[in-house]
Design an enzyme around this catalytic site. Structure first.
Site, PDB file in Angstrom:
ATOM      1  N   PHE A 160       0.809  -1.226   0.000  1.00  0.00           N
ATOM      2  CA  PHE A 160       0.000   0.000   0.000  1.00  0.00           C
ATOM      3  C   PHE A 160       0.834   1.264   0.000  1.00  0.00           C
ATOM      4  CE2 PHE A 160       0.906  -0.098   4.559  1.00  0.00           C
ATOM      5  CZ  PHE A 160       1.073   1.245   4.841  1.00  0.00           C
ATOM      6  N   LYS A 184      -1.219  -7.288  -9.264  1.00  0.00           N
ATOM      7  CA  LYS A 184      -2.203  -7.387  -8.173  1.00  0.00           C
ATOM      8  C   LYS A 184      -1.807  -6.319  -7.158  1.00  0.00           C
ATOM      9  CE  LYS A 184      -3.031  -8.470  -4.474  1.00  0.00           C
ATOM     10  NZ  LYS A 184      -3.392  -7.432  -3.456  1.00  0.00           N
ATOM     11  N   SER A 237       5.276  -6.990   3.298  1.00  0.00           N
ATOM     12  CA  SER A 237       5.798  -7.341   4.627  1.00  0.00           C
ATOM     13  C   SER A 237       6.550  -8.679   4.587  1.00  0.00           C
ATOM     14  CB  SER A 237       4.632  -7.440   5.609  1.00  0.00           C
ATOM     15  OG  SER A 237       3.759  -8.472   5.189  1.00  0.00           O
ATOM     16  N   CYS A 292       9.397   1.929   3.300  1.00  0.00           N
ATOM     17  CA  CYS A 292      10.248   0.794   3.671  1.00  0.00           C
ATOM     18  C   CYS A 292      11.662   1.269   3.955  1.00  0.00           C
ATOM     19  CB  CYS A 292      10.261  -0.253   2.579  1.00  0.00           C
ATOM     20  SG  CYS A 292      11.122   0.288   1.111  1.00  0.00           S
TER      21      CYS A 292
HETATM   22  P1  NAD Z   1       1.486  -6.625   2.991  1.00  0.00           P
HETATM   23  O1  NAD Z   1       2.506  -7.694   3.051  1.00  0.00           O
HETATM   24  O2  NAD Z   1       0.394  -6.626   3.973  1.00  0.00           O
HETATM   25  O3  NAD Z   1       0.783  -6.623   1.547  1.00  0.00           O
HETATM   26  C1  NAD Z   1       1.548  -6.721   0.367  1.00  0.00           C
HETATM   27  C2  NAD Z   1       0.719  -7.441  -0.691  1.00  0.00           C
HETATM   28  O4  NAD Z   1       0.469  -8.783  -0.267  1.00  0.00           O
HETATM   29  C3  NAD Z   1      -0.635  -6.791  -0.939  1.00  0.00           C
HETATM   30  O5  NAD Z   1      -0.875  -6.771  -2.324  1.00  0.00           O
HETATM   31  C4  NAD Z   1      -1.601  -7.695  -0.190  1.00  0.00           C
HETATM   32  O6  NAD Z   1      -2.863  -7.756  -0.801  1.00  0.00           O
HETATM   33  C5  NAD Z   1      -0.930  -9.057  -0.277  1.00  0.00           C
HETATM   34  N1  NAD Z   1      -1.239  -9.888   0.886  1.00  0.00           N
HETATM   35  C6  NAD Z   1      -1.567  -9.481   2.137  1.00  0.00           C
HETATM   36  N2  NAD Z   1      -1.742 -10.539   2.939  1.00  0.00           N
HETATM   37  C7  NAD Z   1      -1.520 -11.638   2.196  1.00  0.00           C
HETATM   38  C8  NAD Z   1      -1.524 -13.038   2.472  1.00  0.00           C
HETATM   39  N3  NAD Z   1      -1.820 -13.501   3.685  1.00  0.00           N
HETATM   40  N4  NAD Z   1      -1.214 -13.880   1.472  1.00  0.00           N
HETATM   41  C9  NAD Z   1      -0.923 -13.435   0.251  1.00  0.00           C
HETATM   42  N5  NAD Z   1      -0.904 -12.117  -0.076  1.00  0.00           N
HETATM   43  C10 NAD Z   1      -1.189 -11.233   0.885  1.00  0.00           C
HETATM   44  O7  NAD Z   1       2.309  -5.235   3.020  1.00  0.00           O
HETATM   45  P2  NAD Z   1       1.729  -3.771   3.157  1.00  0.00           P
HETATM   46  O8  NAD Z   1       1.255  -3.564   4.545  1.00  0.00           O
HETATM   47  O9  NAD Z   1       0.834  -3.469   2.021  1.00  0.00           O
HETATM   48  O10 NAD Z   1       3.075  -2.903   2.912  1.00  0.00           O
HETATM   49  C11 NAD Z   1       3.967  -2.568   3.942  1.00  0.00           C
HETATM   50  C12 NAD Z   1       5.119  -3.542   4.004  1.00  0.00           C
HETATM   51  O11 NAD Z   1       5.810  -3.547   2.765  1.00  0.00           O
HETATM   52  C13 NAD Z   1       6.157  -3.139   5.050  1.00  0.00           C
HETATM   53  O12 NAD Z   1       6.613  -4.303   5.685  1.00  0.00           O
HETATM   54  C14 NAD Z   1       7.273  -2.527   4.210  1.00  0.00           C
HETATM   55  O13 NAD Z   1       8.549  -2.553   4.791  1.00  0.00           O
HETATM   56  C15 NAD Z   1       7.211  -3.367   2.981  1.00  0.00           C
HETATM   57  N6  NAD Z   1       7.820  -2.701   1.839  1.00  0.00           N
HETATM   58  C16 NAD Z   1       9.037  -3.146   1.434  1.00  0.00           C
HETATM   59  C17 NAD Z   1       9.664  -2.525   0.372  1.00  0.00           C
HETATM   60  C18 NAD Z   1      11.008  -3.005  -0.105  1.00  0.00           C
HETATM   61  O14 NAD Z   1      11.395  -2.655  -1.203  1.00  0.00           O
HETATM   62  N7  NAD Z   1      11.739  -3.780   0.682  1.00  0.00           N
HETATM   63  C19 NAD Z   1       9.042  -1.459  -0.285  1.00  0.00           C
HETATM   64  C20 NAD Z   1       7.787  -1.052   0.166  1.00  0.00           C
HETATM   65  C21 NAD Z   1       7.181  -1.684   1.235  1.00  0.00           C
END
Ligand code: NAD
Length: 508
Positions: A160, A184, A237, A292
């Site tokens: 997000f 997605k 995450s 991040c």
């Molecule tokens: P999230 O992991 O909750 O969601 C990421 C994606 O996974 C979304 O599209 C979501 O719909 C999907 N998702 C959620 N739960 C799922 C599940 N149980 N099974 C399969 N898919 C699922 O992450 P978020 O809260 O949207 O974003 C924040 C996180 O992203 C933080 O941990 C941040 O550090 C990380 N992030 C990392 C980078 C990087 O480059 N390392 C960049 C941006 C964000």
């Protein structure tokens, strides 16, 4: 975000799918609200797609791959040239939409779009990025060369916090390499990615080359196991990334997962105080700490520890407001759930004995009383076992750890499970070089607070912050999105062909 069935006649717009070049209504049974985090206004309803709609998108991408893979490189690059022009044209519109659904300030939202735009610009250089290599005469009259070929249907799953930049890390490079793509986006802010998908179609991306589905676990899992999918890029995450990596690798896909972070900034006592503390406060609290690469831990070395009151004073000057309001330095958190989770972590930090120097809970933001706001929060005296240190908080919370030496600072960082970004603030070249050499973190800044690499380099990460050996964008992603084929060739020249010449050729 409430999950419920889609009412038959809702006044709220629905977020469409993009399948086979058409923006279509989903038939999903479950829908969620997309909410403005500053006001709680329901902006749209997003479908939680199941395996059937994922399959339609993937089948469309698989069919389109048969022709798109052979479209000349320059023609693919021209689509990206057009796309970058359209993103520039719509920059303000994209930023406004992004602020509405994500909450970050308008300048931050423009930055989000701009960092993605830079990747699109880089995608225009695909001609030189995909060049192969040749070695002549590896044996008498024999040449060996390699070519890079697209791999097929690629998938992107995005978080997000950067709803423009991260989709743009993925689909432009995948497509320009000759692949087709299914995106997605995060179900929390899918409207900005849809605007980008509209621009991609306007730029000339043919039907089926880019598809978009929505949802959460069900759609993600269906993408990771689909037999037609060849590669999965994930950003999000750690716990979801770990799951996506295992599931997609187990099903034979290439996978790259960029994940969570706990980014440390080391402040040496010889640092330029004013510059360093300004950078620290900006990197800690900007975008409400939902980057991040946000600095979430300040490591004060030796006498730099005396600067804690100055950090607190600077943090107090930051203006919390809706992202649309002029002069806002930070906006709301993405959701009520995120806010409650962070409030719980702050409470736990207090209970565990960390010193709450600045408490940003329950701020008053006139006109936006329902927003998910949290002001800058600072803990000092934090120990490595405290939950506020071990957990990725992902909000405007800076924890301060004090150490005596640079060696201790490096040891602390390398013992932390995450390895996304870090920085050192110092005027000593020797200290900076030692830090750069010894710290086990993907992105290192030297007097630079958020060292996100520009698109000629690739984003990376160490240890718990990344799975898979190749990163998004830059040269590495060209490797990720292409398959190398080596060809060893010998040509017979009728004029010189004689049994005597060719029977002597050997590859040894
Ligand atoms: P999230 O992991 O909750 O969601 C990421 C994606 O996974 C979304 O599209 C979501 O719909 C999907 N998702 C959620 N739960 C799922 C599940 N149980 N099974 C399969 N898919 C699922 O992450 P978020 O809260 O949207 O974003 C924040 C996180 O992203 C933080 O941990 C941040 O550090 C990380 N992030 C990392 C980078 C990087 O480059 N390392 C960049 C941006 C964000």
């Amino acid at each position: 975000m409430a999950a419920n069935p889609q009412p038959k006649s809702s006044a709220v717009p629905t977020v469409k799918l993009l399948i086979d070049g058409q923006f279509v209504e989903s038939k999903a049974r479950e829908w969620r609200d997309v909410v403005n985090p500053a006001t709680q206004e329901v902006l749209a309803r997003v479908p939680m797609c199941g395996a059937d709609e994922v399959d339609q998108a993937v089948q469309s991408a698989a069919a389109a791959f048969k022709t798109w893979r052979n479209v000349p490189i320059a023609a693919r690059a021209r689509v990206m040239l057009k796309l970058q022009e359209l993103i520039r044209r719509d920059m303000k519109k994209l930023a406004a939409a992004l602020t509405r659904e994500q909450g970050k300030t308008l300048p931050d939202a423009e930055g989000d779009v701009f960092r993605g735009l830079e990747v699109v610009e880089h995608a225009c250089s695909i001609g030189t990025l995909t060049l192969g290599e040749i070695a002549e005469n590896v044996a008498g009259g024999v040449d060996t060369y390699f070519i890079r070929q697209p791999i097929g249907v690629c998938v992107g799953i995005t978080p997000f916090n950067f709803p423009a930049m991260i989709p743009l890390w993925m689909f432009p490079m995948a497509i320009v390499c000759g692949n087709t793509f299914v995106l997605k986006p995060s179900e929390q802010d899918p409207m900005t990615p849809m605007l980008l998908a509209e621009l991609a179609i306007e730029a000339g991306v043919p039907a089926g080359v880019l598809n978009v589905v929505h949802g959460g676990k069900e759609s993600v899992d269906a993408l990771c196991v689909h037999p037609e999918v060849k590669a999965v890029s994930f950003v999000g995450s750690c716990h979801v990334g770990d799951h996506v990596y295992k599931l997609s690798s187990h099903h034979g896909k290439r996978a790259q997962c960029m994940m969570g972070a706990k980014n440390h900034a080391v402040i040496m006592p010889d640092a330029n105080k004013e510059q360093s503390l300004n950078a620290l406060v900006g990197a800690g609290f900007g975008a409400a700490g939902q980057r991040c690469m946000a600095t979430s831990v300040a490591v004060m070395v030796g006498e730099a520890n005396q600067w804690i009151p100055d950090i607190v004073a600077k943090a107090k000057t930051l203006k919390l407001n809706a992202g649309t309001e002029k002069g806002a330095d930070l906006g709301p958190l993405i959701s009520k759930q995120a806010k409650e989770r962070i409030e719980g972590l702050i409470e736990q930090g207090v209970k565990e004995g960390a010193r709450l120097e600045l408490d940003g809970r329950h701020p008053k933001v006139p006109g936006y009383e329902n927003g998910n706001f949290m002001a800058p929060t600072i803990f000092s005296g934090v120990k490595p076992h405290h939950k506020v240190y071990t957990t990725e908080i992902f909000g405007p919370v800076l924890v301060i750890v004090s150490v005596d030496t640079l060696d201790e600072a490096i040891e602390l960082i390398n013992a932390n499970p995450y390895g996304n970004g870090t920085g050192i603030f110092t005027q000593s070249g020797a200290a900076a070089r030692k830090f750069q050499n010894e710290v086990d973190v993907g992105q290192v800044g030297i007097n630079v607070p958020i060292p996100v690499p520009v698109p000629y380099f690739s984003f990376t990460g160490s240890r718990g912050s990344k799975l898979g050996d190749l990163g998004p964008y830059g040269k590495q992603v060209v490797q990720f999105y292409t398959q190398v084929k080596t060809v060893t060739a010998r040509w017979f020249d009728d004029a010189t062909t004689s049994p005597g010449i060719h029977t002597t050729i050997s590859l040894k």
